[in-house]
Design an enzyme around this catalytic site. Structure first.
Site, mmCIF file in Angstrom:
data_model
loop_
_atom_site.group_PDB
_atom_site.id
_atom_site.type_symbol
_atom_site.label_atom_id
_atom_site.label_comp_id
_atom_site.label_asym_id
_atom_site.label_seq_id
_atom_site.Cartn_x
_atom_site.Cartn_y
_atom_site.Cartn_z
ATOM 1 N N GLY A 117 0.842 -1.186 0.000
ATOM 2 C CA GLY A 117 0.000 0.000 0.000
ATOM 3 C C GLY A 117 0.878 1.237 0.000
ATOM 4 C CB CYS A 118 0.688 4.517 -1.714
ATOM 5 S SG CYS A 118 -1.042 4.945 -1.484
ATOM 6 C CG ASN A 119 -1.798 5.766 2.791
ATOM 7 O OD1 ASN A 119 -1.370 6.819 2.330
ATOM 8 N ND2 ASN A 119 -3.067 5.409 2.679
#
Lengths: 342, 342, 342, 342
Positions: free
Chosen positions: A148-150
């Site tokens: 996930g980017c976060n």
């Protein structure tokens, strides 16, 4: 040697970003673009900014001849991805950008995503795609699960600190600010310009964001005990960028040393001088991640801030970096583009 | 062979954009960065987005050893540029990004810029830097004068139409919309985010914008008679991008054919299918220019719209394209970066 | 005396804007809010920014008792509006914000909107809602048709000039820039923040925008002959605001005098000093329209620029101004809010 | 009865915001506008968005006859404010919007602002202007010190929780996001649109932001012991709005009850239903503050988020609310404007 590349889900933002990056890669050739809903269209129609490139038209996934493909990027929506991937040839190298293979534990997957996993055996096979920490496994992997980017941003802040034991594991807060492209190209009211411009807000409050599944899995594995952090994402009126502000309890100098040591040889992670803070404007459009550490006025507390571009280092850039490793290329090929500022 | 490059005025936006582009150029090596006001600082301080690059620190211009320089980009403010350039070695290859050498006629220069030119002899020597139309002269030039960013956009719309005689020369309107980075990094109230965001307006109304000097010079030369167009620039709440909407009287099919013919072999100019309109979002951060033609409901009238990135194709990208020609490189080297969208 | 107000289509942007304005109106009381798709919800759910107001919940239109309503605003989508309005009591005062009753000629309506009008008799009854020019008829009207937001802006620029005969009727160009809220709250890809921010483009090129139907109707009626203008709208990365740049042939002083004379006593139309240009930032959130005139360097040509807020003066503010007239109130009541800047 | 009002520092954003609000106030009349640097200009020149108002021209402060003034708003820069105010008549009612009288302790002032206070006796006289908590003292005050905009937001989140003893006082984190207008109209590089748009970052890290002086003073006074919080502000690419995310340790239900109880009768503070999160888009341009509480997945922890408009509730709206109290008006007069959305 030129690697033959397929991209599934080529009509979304991460698909477009992959193509943008691969366009400057000397040893990759895109031979198939899959996008069921827009099959038959040219990329110039779907993404006019790529019209100067010589690209194949979009086709249905079932019409792609995967025997000619060296590596396949899968940028499909969650849940669709596991169905499609389990039907692909089982010896095909795949970098998946969806959430489907990030969690190794089927139960954890079901908890966070609300449905049983339909390709449990592949869940075990998949290597978690945070390059800096899984480099060797990725190089040998057949299936890599993009993070996930976060989740990537938060891990760049916290992994070394947990591994080095320099912070209190029971009091970690991650306050994250992300641009809107992370939500993809889906038609939702809250993604409209009229709703978002000049507006910002927290969402998925109280520990409900799915990327917490990745934090829990990874941080607990590093610490050898359960680690649960507090995590609040905020939507910001900008297209690209994630800024993660981490509040940790520990000696700021030890925190700084831990990060500096962890990333000293990393080509894409830049630890700024002590006391400096990164800005999303300085990494936009690039694969770089800037990290800054500040000492709080309260003794024994530090603030660690990381900035990266959600579409590049947070997603498609990471995917290309992993693909390079899987194909025996230097991992930086095609990824040294400088940020676009202003 | 690696060309040794100096950049003067490296602390402004066009200087930074040059460095961003040259960073991916295989045959250029930046050996000196001049910026008098920030001499002594590192680029990481001035432009943190370039901190991953191995660049020389900023120095005073007089401290640069130009005997080692193969080509010098001059991104200094107007008027300063002519003073600095006339003091540089007279055999040094120079691409100037300022307005100082765009107008060949000293009188026209004085009219538009309000002061007599201090290097009149060089005014005659300089070649106008609109690559697509001065390619051969640029390849042989010692001093190339980069065009105005608005002037470039307007000329991409209008030059072929004037040359081919397909439009009425006495009734040309160019309504132009530009992002704020074209105004540079100067501290002016109207460039503040609080003033500009959610605000847009026309400026330099009625034929007072200096880029009209370039339009007058070039269009009259092509037509062999005086051509004066109407030109209104508008400031738009965006960082990059110029969108020029041209209103011309002529047969739309002839207009389209003229543009298509003029740009058929150009690597950076894309003429869209008849009736399609370009958007700045599709060229951002790249050296591409998109042009669209539409037929008006009133017979014999056409609308031609062009979009380019003011910092790239409108300025630093153009400069690099010209430098490539002057140095015997293929003009596209370092410039094939795909646009950054979203 | 307090007027009892109903608003149909209260869950869209123009509905919300009406409520915002009426909230400060001393003599209006909102007794019913209709929004079929969101019936049953409270306004605090649909528009949290209005949660401090004491408003009725949203209901289905058929559940409203119109016998208690003094005036009904209809902010429904085009085509739905004519169906709903023709079923309402025929003595109910209505201000319609849709396009359905703007064109008096059924044939023109069908040409521009692609379907036959289903309430042709009411088309004849409706008064065109451009307050400054239909004030007396509006005061006596039962059904008022709010103008298009672009159409209003263009008419503020051009009506006096056509009426006074100071410009060439065959050579009028209107280049218009509008913010995104004019497109409403509909879920379309091109309205996403990720698509629009940092992007701007022309659309409906060549005379295909429906607001041309209003221009044709009104300008031809004023001139007593057919008048067709060229009109190109552009979408700008901002939420509110329309900026219309008009290119006309005529003596700039006569143009200025004509506008100054026309609007001298108007409470909401401000003609700026000669040579000054308006900005959308100076009218945002208000019912004001700023107009500026500039002399072109080419003799006999003028540029007229007008700025207004599409949701206020271009739509809901205009609607309230007309409702005031219909109800015997001073037309400025509830509308003297100063613009919000920055 | 109409109160005669003077505004000093009328050429800044808070000055303009005061005028916007007072424009709809039935009982206030602006009789003098002071702005030394722009003395002699009209408000239409300085702030064209106020050109429709009948306002006095700007004058030098020494040219104002304060004997005719009932109340003076002072929107001058920090440090200038104390000098000007100490020279004004000592019986003049003043609402100061600067930081100069917020801290009661001269030593604390010097610590946070770096210079000794030049009007120490007035420091003691001034009443802290957080209306909801100092209402009675403000009504009787001669000199009211407007709070910092960030300081106001943070206190709305935390004061009731500290007063009610429902949270751990040693572990409070406030992560705050603010729009750019809070930095005023000053010409700084980091406030340029080209720098800020698409860029966001933390600043004043580690406990160095001056508004911490207010937090320390107020929270310690409430708790009866020293309370030091962690506070990190972030600059967001938006013009207006503050979003403060508070991380506290305590029972979420008790936290919610404390806030609900504290603000039940407040006209401008809205506590959202448990679990809902506020957005800056829903308070823009208004005097409202929205507060939301969420339960964290970790037991005994809550997240409290507050949103307000820095120029209105955070500054000029607060000032007007206080002025109303000082003049015997209902405190909501002129302040019930609904937020402007979109």
């Amino acid at each position: 040697m030129t690697h033959k590349i397929a991209i599934l889900g080529a009509s979304g933002y991460t698909g477009a970003e992959l193509i943008r990056l691969i366009a400057t890669h000397p040893n990759m050739d895109i031979i198939a673009l899959g996008a069921n809903s827009k099959a038959g269209q040219s990329m110039a129609q779907v993404f006019p900014h790529l019209r100067h490139l010589d690209l194949p038209d979009l086709v249905k996934i079932e019409d792609i001849d995967f025997t000619k493909v060296d590596l396949c990027f899968c940028a499909l929506p969650h849940k669709t991805s596991q169905e499609v991937i389990s039907a692909l040839p089982h010896d095909l190298r795949i970098v998946d950008l969806s959430a489907d293979f990030r969690l190794r534990d089927p139960e954890a997957y079901e908890t966070w995503y609300g449905n049983p996993h339909s390709a449990v055996e592949m869940q075990g096979e998949a290597v978690y795609g945070l390059t800096e920490f899984y480099r060797e496994a990725i190089a040998k992997a057949r299936l890599v699960a993009g993070t996930g980017c976060n989740a990537a941003t938060g891990q760049y802040v916290l992994r070394p600190l947990i591994a080095d034991g320099v912070i209190d594991l029971d009091d970690i807060i991650l306050d994250l600010k992300c641009g809107v492209s992370g939500a993809g190209r889906s038609l939702k009211e809250n993604l409209l310009h009229a709703e978002l411009s000049e507006g910002y807000h927290a969402y998925a409050l109280g520990g409900t964001h799915r990327h917490l599944g990745e934090f829990d899995q990874e941080f607990s594995a590093i610490a050898g005990r359960e680690v649960k952090i507090q995590f609040t994402p905020h939507l910001i009126p900008a297209n690209r960028g994630i800024l993660a502000t981490g509040y940790v309890k520990g000696d700021p100098d030890a925190v700084y040393a831990s990060l500096q040591n962890a990333y000293a040889d990393e080509p894409f992670i830049e630890v700024l001088p002590m006391g400096e803070a990164p800005s999303t404007r300085h990494i936009r459009g690039s694969n770089f991640c800037h990290i800054g550490v500040s000492r709080d006025r309260i003794e024994g507390r530090a603030i660690v801030v990381a900035a990266l571009d959600n579409l590049t280092k947070g997603s498609s850039g990471q995917a290309l970096q992993n693909a390079n490793l899987m194909l025996g290329e230097d991992e930086t090929v095609g990824l040294m583009l400088a940020p676009v500022f202003p």
